[in-house]
Design a protein around this motif. Structure first.
Motif, PDB file in Angstrom:
ATOM      1  N   VAL A 163      74.183  73.231  -1.238  1.00  0.00           N
ATOM      2  CA  VAL A 163      73.951  72.119   0.039  1.00  0.00           C
ATOM      3  C   VAL A 163      73.734  72.750   1.351  1.00  0.00           C
ATOM      4  O   VAL A 163      74.438  73.592   1.728  1.00  0.00           O
ATOM      5  CB  VAL A 163      75.375  71.445  -0.192  1.00  0.00           C
ATOM      6  N   VAL A 164      72.780  71.934   1.885  1.00  0.00           N
ATOM      7  CA  VAL A 164      72.364  72.034   3.192  1.00  0.00           C
ATOM      8  C   VAL A 164      72.650  71.514   4.254  1.00  0.00           C
ATOM      9  O   VAL A 164      72.828  71.598   5.564  1.00  0.00           O
ATOM     10  CB  VAL A 164      70.859  72.508   3.225  1.00  0.00           C
ATOM     11  N   LYS A 165      73.035  70.172   3.731  1.00  0.00           N
ATOM     12  CA  LYS A 165      73.340  69.040   4.627  1.00  0.00           C
ATOM     13  C   LYS A 165      74.495  68.032   4.193  1.00  0.00           C
ATOM     14  O   LYS A 165      74.061  67.639   3.064  1.00  0.00           O
ATOM     15  CB  LYS A 165      72.109  68.349   5.155  1.00  0.00           C
ATOM     16  N   THR A 166      75.249  67.589   4.829  1.00  0.00           N
ATOM     17  CA  THR A 166      76.306  66.431   4.391  1.00  0.00           C
ATOM     18  C   THR A 166      76.429  65.449   5.473  1.00  0.00           C
ATOM     19  O   THR A 166      76.400  65.794   6.465  1.00  0.00           O
ATOM     20  CB  THR A 166      77.511  66.963   3.795  1.00  0.00           C
ATOM     21  N   THR A 167      77.010  64.257   5.103  1.00  0.00           N
ATOM     22  CA  THR A 167      77.054  63.412   5.766  1.00  0.00           C
ATOM     23  C   THR A 167      78.718  62.645   5.492  1.00  0.00           C
ATOM     24  O   THR A 167      78.454  62.453   4.317  1.00  0.00           O
ATOM     25  CB  THR A 167      76.181  62.135   5.835  1.00  0.00           C
ATOM     26  N   ILE A 168      79.431  62.394   6.293  1.00  0.00           N
ATOM     27  CA  ILE A 168      80.681  61.935   5.768  1.00  0.00           C
ATOM     28  C   ILE A 168      80.978  60.884   6.740  1.00  0.00           C
ATOM     29  O   ILE A 168      80.744  60.763   7.866  1.00  0.00           O
ATOM     30  CB  ILE A 168      81.956  63.015   6.332  1.00  0.00           C
ATOM     31  N   PHE A 169      81.316  59.786   6.107  1.00  0.00           N
ATOM     32  CA  PHE A 169      81.555  58.521   6.693  1.00  0.00           C
ATOM     33  C   PHE A 169      83.077  58.156   6.327  1.00  0.00           C
ATOM     34  O   PHE A 169      83.383  58.339   5.405  1.00  0.00           O
ATOM     35  CB  PHE A 169      80.841  57.327   5.999  1.00  0.00           C
ATOM     36  N   ILE A 170      83.807  57.837   7.461  1.00  0.00           N
ATOM     37  CA  ILE A 170      85.151  57.717   7.330  1.00  0.00           C
ATOM     38  C   ILE A 170      85.530  56.274   7.987  1.00  0.00           C
ATOM     39  O   ILE A 170      85.063  56.060   9.085  1.00  0.00           O
ATOM     40  CB  ILE A 170      86.050  59.031   7.772  1.00  0.00           C
ATOM     41  N   MET A 171      86.752  55.754   7.767  1.00  0.00           N
ATOM     42  CA  MET A 171      87.158  54.376   8.251  1.00  0.00           C
ATOM     43  C   MET A 171      87.909  54.990   9.418  1.00  0.00           C
ATOM     44  O   MET A 171      87.758  54.169  10.512  1.00  0.00           O
ATOM     45  CB  MET A 171      87.920  53.824   7.295  1.00  0.00           C
ATOM     46  N   THR A 209      64.390  69.918  -3.985  1.00  0.00           N
ATOM     47  CA  THR A 209      65.541  69.331  -3.104  1.00  0.00           C
ATOM     48  C   THR A 209      66.175  68.102  -3.776  1.00  0.00           C
ATOM     49  O   THR A 209      65.626  67.207  -4.408  1.00  0.00           O
ATOM     50  CB  THR A 209      64.848  68.634  -1.692  1.00  0.00           C
ATOM     51  N   LEU A 210      67.355  68.124  -3.660  1.00  0.00           N
ATOM     52  CA  LEU A 210      68.204  67.098  -4.350  1.00  0.00           C
ATOM     53  C   LEU A 210      68.802  66.422  -3.027  1.00  0.00           C
ATOM     54  O   LEU A 210      69.511  66.641  -2.158  1.00  0.00           O
ATOM     55  CB  LEU A 210      69.452  67.791  -4.958  1.00  0.00           C
ATOM     56  N   TYR A 211      68.753  64.970  -3.283  1.00  0.00           N
ATOM     57  CA  TYR A 211      69.148  63.814  -2.504  1.00  0.00           C
ATOM     58  C   TYR A 211      70.105  63.145  -3.161  1.00  0.00           C
ATOM     59  O   TYR A 211      70.066  62.242  -4.256  1.00  0.00           O
ATOM     60  CB  TYR A 211      68.137  62.816  -1.712  1.00  0.00           C
ATOM     61  N   THR A 212      71.501  63.127  -2.801  1.00  0.00           N
ATOM     62  CA  THR A 212      72.478  62.547  -3.465  1.00  0.00           C
ATOM     63  C   THR A 212      72.853  61.446  -2.757  1.00  0.00           C
ATOM     64  O   THR A 212      72.656  61.179  -1.406  1.00  0.00           O
ATOM     65  CB  THR A 212      73.761  63.174  -3.633  1.00  0.00           C
ATOM     66  N   SER A 213      72.998  60.223  -3.486  1.00  0.00           N
ATOM     67  CA  SER A 213      73.516  58.899  -2.972  1.00  0.00           C
ATOM     68  C   SER A 213      75.461  59.388  -2.505  1.00  0.00           C
ATOM     69  O   SER A 213      75.838  60.138  -3.105  1.00  0.00           O
ATOM     70  CB  SER A 213      73.817  57.918  -3.949  1.00  0.00           C
ATOM     71  N   VAL A 265      86.627  57.066   2.741  1.00  0.00           N
ATOM     72  CA  VAL A 265      85.727  58.217   2.904  1.00  0.00           C
ATOM     73  C   VAL A 265      84.520  58.090   1.934  1.00  0.00           C
ATOM     74  O   VAL A 265      84.824  57.585   0.749  1.00  0.00           O
ATOM     75  CB  VAL A 265      86.360  59.661   2.870  1.00  0.00           C
ATOM     76  N   GLU A 266      83.443  58.338   2.424  1.00  0.00           N
ATOM     77  CA  GLU A 266      82.260  58.472   1.409  1.00  0.00           C
ATOM     78  C   GLU A 266      81.538  59.486   2.042  1.00  0.00           C
ATOM     79  O   GLU A 266      81.238  59.619   3.213  1.00  0.00           O
ATOM     80  CB  GLU A 266      81.469  56.993   1.603  1.00  0.00           C
ATOM     81  N   ILE A 267      80.859  60.354   0.984  1.00  0.00           N
ATOM     82  CA  ILE A 267      80.283  61.488   1.315  1.00  0.00           C
ATOM     83  C   ILE A 267      78.777  61.714   0.747  1.00  0.00           C
ATOM     84  O   ILE A 267      78.852  61.231  -0.519  1.00  0.00           O
ATOM     85  CB  ILE A 267      81.020  62.810   1.107  1.00  0.00           C
ATOM     86  N   SER A 268      77.586  61.871   1.330  1.00  0.00           N
ATOM     87  CA  SER A 268      76.468  62.092   0.834  1.00  0.00           C
ATOM     88  C   SER A 268      76.074  63.726   1.082  1.00  0.00           C
ATOM     89  O   SER A 268      76.610  64.205   2.103  1.00  0.00           O
ATOM     90  CB  SER A 268      75.453  61.209   1.198  1.00  0.00           C
ATOM     91  N   MET A 269      75.007  64.252   0.276  1.00  0.00           N
ATOM     92  CA  MET A 269      74.464  65.537   0.416  1.00  0.00           C
ATOM     93  C   MET A 269      73.171  65.760   0.316  1.00  0.00           C
ATOM     94  O   MET A 269      72.497  64.769  -0.431  1.00  0.00           O
ATOM     95  CB  MET A 269      75.316  66.596  -0.364  1.00  0.00           C
ATOM     96  N   ILE A 270      72.509  66.562   0.644  1.00  0.00           N
ATOM     97  CA  ILE A 270      71.450  67.234   0.443  1.00  0.00           C
ATOM     98  C   ILE A 270      71.469  68.772   0.012  1.00  0.00           C
ATOM     99  O   ILE A 270      72.210  69.457   0.664  1.00  0.00           O
ATOM    100  CB  ILE A 270      70.218  67.023   1.616  1.00  0.00           C
ATOM    101  N   ALA A 271      70.863  69.210  -1.085  1.00  0.00           N
ATOM    102  CA  ALA A 271      70.674  70.551  -1.670  1.00  0.00           C
ATOM    103  C   ALA A 271      69.442  70.833  -2.004  1.00  0.00           C
ATOM    104  O   ALA A 271      68.684  70.079  -2.180  1.00  0.00           O
ATOM    105  CB  ALA A 271      71.914  70.403  -2.772  1.00  0.00           C
ATOM    106  N   ILE A 272      69.258  72.311  -1.692  1.00  0.00           N
ATOM    107  CA  ILE A 272      68.043  72.579  -2.132  1.00  0.00           C
ATOM    108  C   ILE A 272      68.408  74.113  -2.930  1.00  0.00           C
ATOM    109  O   ILE A 272      69.092  74.858  -2.779  1.00  0.00           O
ATOM    110  CB  ILE A 272      67.155  73.309  -0.916  1.00  0.00           C
ATOM    111  N   ARG A 273      67.510  74.060  -4.010  1.00  0.00           N
ATOM    112  CA  ARG A 273      67.444  75.119  -5.075  1.00  0.00           C
ATOM    113  C   ARG A 273      66.860  76.410  -4.599  1.00  0.00           C
ATOM    114  O   ARG A 273      65.775  76.285  -3.822  1.00  0.00           O
ATOM    115  CB  ARG A 273      67.114  74.662  -6.306  1.00  0.00           C
TER     116      ARG A 273
END
Length: 126
Positions: free
Chosen positions: A72-80, A26-30, A118-126
């Motif tokens: 990628v299994v999950k993303t979070t998008i932060f927007i102004m 599992t990859l957790y991105t900033s 905009v800022e985006i983070s993700m979780i990915a699984i191999r």
């Protein structure tokens, strides 16, 4: 055990964090913002260009972990500004197959680092 993921093809962290952490499969991105990794200058021409830079930065981080957007299994998008949602979504969506796109939430926030849109983070699984 965790493994720190780093690539020069994405912006270097601007604080006490890493671009991503791999734990098992599992990859957790900033969160990524629209910093050009070569110059560390913001790319803020318009919301589409800004979002593309964010996604290209994320692509580089995923590749550094031997992954792609398909993982990628999950993303979070932060927007102004929620008014930018449709235009951000168009660029974001071009990186995924809609049938297998990840789970996601999109949140409007009061402020983001360096006053980006905009800022985006993700979780990915191999």
């Amino acid at each position: 055990m965790k493994k720190i993921i780093f690539t020069e093809k994405a912006p270097a962290p601007i604080g006490p964090y890493n671009q991503a952490v791999l734990v098992g499969n599992t990859l957790y991105t900033s969160g990524q913002i629209a910093l050009d990794p070569a110059t560390m200058e913001l790319v803020l021409d318009d919301i589409e260009t800004e979002t593309k830079q964010v996604m290209e930065n994320m692509k580089a981080v995923l590749e550094a972990a031997d992954m792609t957007f398909e993982h990628v299994v999950k993303t979070t998008i932060f927007i102004m500004n929620m008014g930018d949602f449709a235009r951000i979504n168009t660029i974001y969506g071009s990186y995924f197959d809609e049938a297998t796109a990840p789970a996601r939430e999109t949140v409007q926030v009061a402020c983001l680092p360096k006053n980006v849109n905009v800022e985006i983070s993700m979780i990915a699984i191999r």
